[in-house]
Design a protein around this motif. Sequence first.
Motif, PDB file in Angstrom:
ATOM      1  N   ASP A 131       0.790  -1.226   0.000  1.00 49.98           N
ATOM      2  CA  ASP A 131       0.000   0.000   0.000  1.00 49.98           C
ATOM      3  C   ASP A 131       0.822   1.275   0.000  1.00 49.98           C
ATOM      4  OD1 ASP A 131       0.972  -0.182   2.561  1.00 49.98           O
ATOM      5  OD2 ASP A 131      -0.966   0.079   3.568  1.00 49.98           O
ATOM      6  N   HIS A 156      -2.718  -2.584  -2.464  1.00 49.61           N
ATOM      7  CA  HIS A 156      -2.978  -3.997  -2.186  1.00 49.61           C
ATOM      8  C   HIS A 156      -3.355  -4.089  -0.705  1.00 49.61           C
ATOM      9  CE1 HIS A 156       0.135  -4.642  -5.578  1.00 49.61           C
ATOM     10  NE2 HIS A 156      -1.093  -4.610  -6.080  1.00 49.61           N
ATOM     11  N   SER A 157      -4.583  -3.707  -0.417  1.00 46.31           N
ATOM     12  CA  SER A 157      -5.040  -3.647   0.972  1.00 46.31           C
ATOM     13  C   SER A 157      -6.437  -4.233   1.086  1.00 46.31           C
ATOM     14  CB  SER A 157      -5.062  -2.193   1.460  1.00 46.31           C
ATOM     15  OG  SER A 157      -6.042  -1.448   0.755  1.00 46.31           O
ATOM     16  N   LEU A 158      -6.792  -4.628   2.300  1.00 51.19           N
ATOM     17  CA  LEU A 158      -8.120  -5.174   2.554  1.00 51.19           C
ATOM     18  C   LEU A 158      -9.188  -4.123   2.279  1.00 51.19           C
ATOM     19  CD1 LEU A 158      -9.759  -7.601   3.576  1.00 51.19           C
ATOM     20  CD2 LEU A 158      -9.509  -6.673   5.897  1.00 51.19           C
ATOM     21  N   GLU A 168      -9.730  -3.802  -1.432  1.00 49.01           N
ATOM     22  CA  GLU A 168     -10.445  -4.972  -1.943  1.00 49.01           C
ATOM     23  C   GLU A 168     -11.942  -4.853  -1.640  1.00 49.01           C
ATOM     24  OE1 GLU A 168      -9.545  -7.647  -3.756  1.00 49.01           O
ATOM     25  OE2 GLU A 168      -7.596  -6.680  -4.019  1.00 49.01           O
ATOM     26  N   TYR A 169     -12.266  -4.394  -0.435  1.00 49.54           N
ATOM     27  CA  TYR A 169     -13.664  -4.227  -0.053  1.00 49.54           C
ATOM     28  C   TYR A 169     -14.354  -3.165  -0.901  1.00 49.54           C
ATOM     29  CZ  TYR A 169     -13.514  -7.231   4.101  1.00 49.54           C
ATOM     30  OH  TYR A 169     -13.430  -8.318   4.951  1.00 49.54           O
ATOM     31  N   TYR A 223      -9.675  -1.763   9.676  1.00 49.52           N
ATOM     32  CA  TYR A 223      -8.605  -2.606   9.142  1.00 49.52           C
ATOM     33  C   TYR A 223      -8.011  -2.023   7.862  1.00 49.52           C
ATOM     34  CZ  TYR A 223     -11.065  -5.754  12.290  1.00 49.52           C
ATOM     35  OH  TYR A 223     -11.672  -6.298  13.377  1.00 49.52           O
ATOM     36  N   VAL A 239      -4.463  -3.118   6.830  1.00 42.13           N
ATOM     37  CA  VAL A 239      -4.173  -4.537   6.570  1.00 42.13           C
ATOM     38  C   VAL A 239      -3.897  -4.692   5.073  1.00 42.13           C
ATOM     39  CG1 VAL A 239      -5.095  -6.873   6.576  1.00 42.13           C
ATOM     40  CG2 VAL A 239      -5.596  -5.330   8.477  1.00 42.13           C
ATOM     41  N   ILE A 240      -2.698  -5.144   4.728  1.00 48.37           N
ATOM     42  CA  ILE A 240      -2.357  -5.291   3.319  1.00 48.37           C
ATOM     43  C   ILE A 240      -2.554  -6.738   2.873  1.00 48.37           C
ATOM     44  CG2 ILE A 240      -0.773  -3.340   3.328  1.00 48.37           C
ATOM     45  CD1 ILE A 240       1.539  -5.271   3.433  1.00 48.37           C
ATOM     46  N   THR A 241      -2.863  -6.904   1.613  1.00 48.33           N
ATOM     47  CA  THR A 241      -3.139  -8.223   1.057  1.00 48.33           C
ATOM     48  C   THR A 241      -1.971  -8.791   0.265  1.00 48.33           C
ATOM     49  OG1 THR A 241      -4.157  -7.173  -0.883  1.00 48.33           O
ATOM     50  CG2 THR A 241      -5.615  -7.788   0.940  1.00 48.33           C
ATOM     51  N   ARG A 242      -0.946  -7.988   0.067  1.00 48.30           N
ATOM     52  CA  ARG A 242       0.224  -8.445  -0.684  1.00 48.30           C
ATOM     53  C   ARG A 242       1.449  -7.700  -0.176  1.00 48.30           C
ATOM     54  NH1 ARG A 242      -0.058  -7.648  -7.061  1.00 48.30           N
ATOM     55  NH2 ARG A 242      -2.269  -8.079  -6.607  1.00 48.30           N
TER      56      ARG A 242
END
Length: 255
Positions: free
Chosen positions: A131, A149-151, A154-155, A171, A174-177
């Motif tokens: 992120d 690349h974060s939650l 994505e939401y 959140y 919170v990163i997803t990658r």
Amino acid sequence: MKLVCAGMTDVGTTREHNEDDFYLSEGEEALCVVADGMGGHRSGEVASAMAIKAIVEFYRETTVDGKGDARLNDGEDERSLDEYRLVKAIRQANKAVFQAASESELYRGMGTTVVSSYFIEGGVYFAHIGDSRAYRYRNGKLEQQTEDHSLANEYVRMGILKADDVEHFPYKNVITRACGLTDEVEVDVVFREVEPGDLYLLCSDGLTDMITDSALQEMLKDHSDLEKLAKILVDQANENGGADNITLILAKVEE
């Protein structure tokens, strides 16, 4: 095309140590990188420094045209050489961080975001994981060039969360990658044409969590002195709370 750069990193007002790192373009290299490390026992700063080192070393050890270099001539895909070189440099960083984390209990689970830019004549490639962001300021308008690349993001993409609600999403960080968490990682890359007068900003979320995009846009209007502007941005982030390490690079395209 001439590239003028300035960079700065700061621990912020609440953290005990700085887990961010950055690399500024030197000479004709035209490479800029920001990394925001994560992990306990100061391993975050190890991850970010390791990633920067791996990326820069890869660039310095590979030729510009790739001739005779097996690391660039493996026929993996049909990307342009400049794009592929940047992506592969980050993949090398990912492997270096992942290997160190796998071999030492002290570094277990460490990782880092990476956002990078590589300028060529008439254009720039942005490649990133995580992120940390890249922005372009052109003709008074600021536009984000990378996608987090974060939650939270994505939401938003899934319609679960509205963009206006991200700031208050519990959140959102919170990163997803991330670089170094797995043996292989997907690197997002985009190309943009550049124009004289363009100003590019690469930064960790310690800046963007503390200063809104609209406020950043206003602050970037006066970019005659990049060193001074970098300090103004960091100082403002700290005045707004300084909840995280703050790192940024400013790169201005001149004739």
